[in-house]
Design a protein around this motif. Structure first.
Motif, PDB file in Angstrom:
ATOM      1  N   ILE A  46       0.834  -1.198   0.000  1.00 41.10           N
ATOM      2  CA  ILE A  46       0.000   0.000   0.000  1.00 41.10           C
ATOM      3  C   ILE A  46       0.870   1.250   0.000  1.00 41.10           C
ATOM      4  N   ALA A  47       0.330   2.311  -0.556  1.00 43.47           N
ATOM      5  CA  ALA A  47       1.110   3.524  -0.784  1.00 43.47           C
ATOM      6  C   ALA A  47       1.652   4.130   0.501  1.00 43.47           C
ATOM      7  N   VAL A  54       0.069   0.837  -7.206  1.00 47.81           N
ATOM      8  CA  VAL A  54      -1.073   1.669  -7.585  1.00 47.81           C
ATOM      9  C   VAL A  54      -1.375   2.585  -6.404  1.00 47.81           C
ATOM     10  N   PRO A  55      -1.993   3.726  -6.636  1.00 50.24           N
ATOM     11  CA  PRO A  55      -2.413   4.570  -5.510  1.00 50.24           C
ATOM     12  C   PRO A  55      -3.431   3.827  -4.647  1.00 50.24           C
ATOM     13  N   THR A  56      -3.334   4.012  -3.343  1.00 50.92           N
ATOM     14  CA  THR A  56      -4.309   3.417  -2.418  1.00 50.92           C
ATOM     15  C   THR A  56      -4.858   4.532  -1.525  1.00 50.92           C
ATOM     16  N   VAL A 251      -6.417  -5.923  -8.798  1.00 51.95           N
ATOM     17  CA  VAL A 251      -7.103  -6.403  -7.584  1.00 51.95           C
ATOM     18  C   VAL A 251      -6.832  -5.466  -6.419  1.00 51.95           C
ATOM     19  N   LEU A 252      -5.600  -5.003  -6.290  1.00 55.26           N
ATOM     20  CA  LEU A 252      -5.266  -4.064  -5.214  1.00 55.26           C
ATOM     21  C   LEU A 252      -6.054  -2.766  -5.358  1.00 55.26           C
ATOM     22  N   LYS A 253      -6.194  -2.288  -6.581  1.00 54.71           N
ATOM     23  CA  LYS A 253      -6.961  -1.064  -6.833  1.00 54.71           C
ATOM     24  C   LYS A 253      -8.412  -1.234  -6.379  1.00 54.71           C
ATOM     25  N   GLU A 254      -9.015  -2.362  -6.714  1.00 50.94           N
ATOM     26  CA  GLU A 254     -10.394  -2.626  -6.302  1.00 50.94           C
ATOM     27  C   GLU A 254     -10.495  -2.805  -4.784  1.00 50.94           C
TER      28      GLU A 254
END
Length: 458
Positions: A46-47, A54-56, A251-254
């Motif tokens: 996580i960011a 990806v941005p979180t 998946v991380l973005k979702e």
């Protein structure tokens, strides 16, 4: 160990009686607690923990409203024992958990039980007996699935409600149409698992307004196979490999979107300021993409190096925990969560309870403190039922952290490695040869602990 089990049989009997010694704190002033246990999330996925994938923004929002801890450790580098440590507040080996639960043959080969003993202490049971409504939404993996048909139901561990995946005693048919964790036949597709569990969490909270709630929110979709929705990318591309970085990012973005829905839902219910939200992971990542998912920490899932057990940890409780802060010095563990959360929730623990964790509530509330209790881990009893990472990420099978020192070794005394974690968190300099006294002390502690664990034989 036989005496210990007798004690917990007595405890289970006590807990079957009406609630003991309830706190005088009014129910509407007790905090809700949501424990988010992400499956296989690396230290820097996580960011806000340095992630570059990806941005979180929603998980980062949780960090902005709360406090980050950079020295939080899971109880094991793999799912089932890590979860057992959280539930019981004890080292998982004390309840015969050594690796992930599978079929009976695998479990026997791993010298472990088929499910968590119902006489074991349970954090949910303690909260339930103190007047909390309790629920488990998400992955369980503490018994049930495959050929284990006699695993006890969730109610035996103190849960009032549940919806869970295949690896449980009562898999939800909407997400387990087949005998596996996902399939195209599932009514709710894998990419919507976290959305489903977040919905269940918010619905449970709305139905119990005025009553404090303790909820496990343990989503499973950050574990491989990563299956993003087919329309996730504007150009319609769909990753063909469910273990490649492109699928992971989607998946991380979702997943981050759903964490935002949870936080928004708490606010809409008017309970955001009286809800403790904890966000962490059960063990390190796999694949780790050459360590990039662990912030450069050595090791991964299945390893006792830092990358296998050091997890991101965020706690938010508006008005109680200083917002936007970070604690880089306090060492805390998954086995600490039971006594710590019990203290924050005004939940009395039976005098008979003797866990391995310690109350770190003041640390979580913003007061850093040195750890005076050693931490122990094990993984890898044989080459039959245990998988290992490749190359330098494969560790010996025992570890202890004592102050700034961490000793790793095999239970036969071979492959001794000593690291000063404060100076060398990446575990690049083995100083065992220059610190014989420290090695001798920690080796004795580690082997004494190892000898205290029960050993199931086939």
């Amino acid at each position: 160990m036989q005496k210990l089990n007798v004690l917990f049989v007595l405890l289970a009997t006590m807990l079957a009686l009406p609630a003991y010694g309830l706190t005088a704190t009014p129910p509407d002033s007790l905090p809700n607690i949501i424990f988010i246990l992400t499956d296989d999330m690396g230290f820097s996925d996580i960011a806000c923990f340095g992630g570059q994938f990806v941005p979180t923004p929603n998980i980062d929002r949780l960090a902005k409203s709360g406090r980050k801890f950079t020295q939080y450790y899971s109880a094991a580098p793999i799912c089932s024992p890590s979860r057992a440590g959280l539930i019981t507040g004890m080292y998982p080996g004390r309840w015969n958990f050594s690796t992930y639960l599978d079929n009976r043959k695998h479990n026997a080969s791993a010298q472990q039980a088929d499910f968590l003993d119902t006489t074991a202490p349970s954090i949910a049971r303690f909260f339930q007996q103190a007047g909390y409504a309790t629920a488990h939404f998400g992955k369980w993996h503490l018994g049930g699935g495959r050929d284990v048909k006699n695993a006890p139901g969730f109610e035996h561990y103190g849960y009032d409600a549940h919806n869970s995946t295949y690896e449980s005693p009562d898999p939800d048919p909407l997400i387990t149409a087949t005998n596996w964790i996902w399939s195209d036949k599932d009514s709710i597709k894998r990419w919507d698992h976290t959305q489903y569990f977040v919905d269940k969490t918010l619905d449970f909270l709305s139905k119990h307004k005025g009553q404090p709630c303790f909820i496990n929110l343990w989503p499973d979709d950050m574990h491989t196979p990563w299956v993003p929705r087919k329309d996730a990318e504007p150009n319609g591309q769909y990753p063909s490999n469910p273990e490649e970085e492109a699928a992971f990012k989607l998946v991380l973005k979702e997943y981050d979107v759903q964490m935002g829905r949870l936080l928004d839902g708490l606010k809409q219910l008017g309970i955001d300021k009286n809800t403790i939200v904890i966000f962490t992971s059960d063990n390190g990542p796999l694949p780790s993409f050459k360590g990039s998912r662990s912030g450069g920490l050595r090791g991964s899932k299945l390893s006792l190096y830092e990358g296998g057990t050091r997890m991101p940890f965020i706690i938010s409780w508006p008005g109680h925990i200083p917002a936007g802060t970070i604690d880089e010095s306090s060492v805390i563990s998954g086995v600490d969560m039971l006594p710590t959360l019990a203290k924050l929730g005004h939940v009395p623990l039976p005098e008979i309870y003797q866990g391995d964790g310690v109350d770190k509530s003041q640390v979580l509330l913003g007061k850093p403190a040195a750890r005076h209790q050693d931490l122990f881990w094990e993984y890898g009893r044989n080459n039959i039922a245990f998988k290992y990472p490749e190359g330098k990420d494969k560790s010996p099978n025992l570890a202890v952290r004592s102050g700034d020192w961490k000793l790793i070794m095999n239970n036969d005394g071979t492959d001794i490695q000593l690291f000063n974690i404060k100076k060398d968190k990446y575990e690049t300099m083995n100083v065992a040869g220059s610190e014989p006294a420290t090695v001798a002390t920690l080796k004795n502690k580690l082997l004494t602990w190892w000898d205290s664990l029960p050993k199931l034989t086939q």
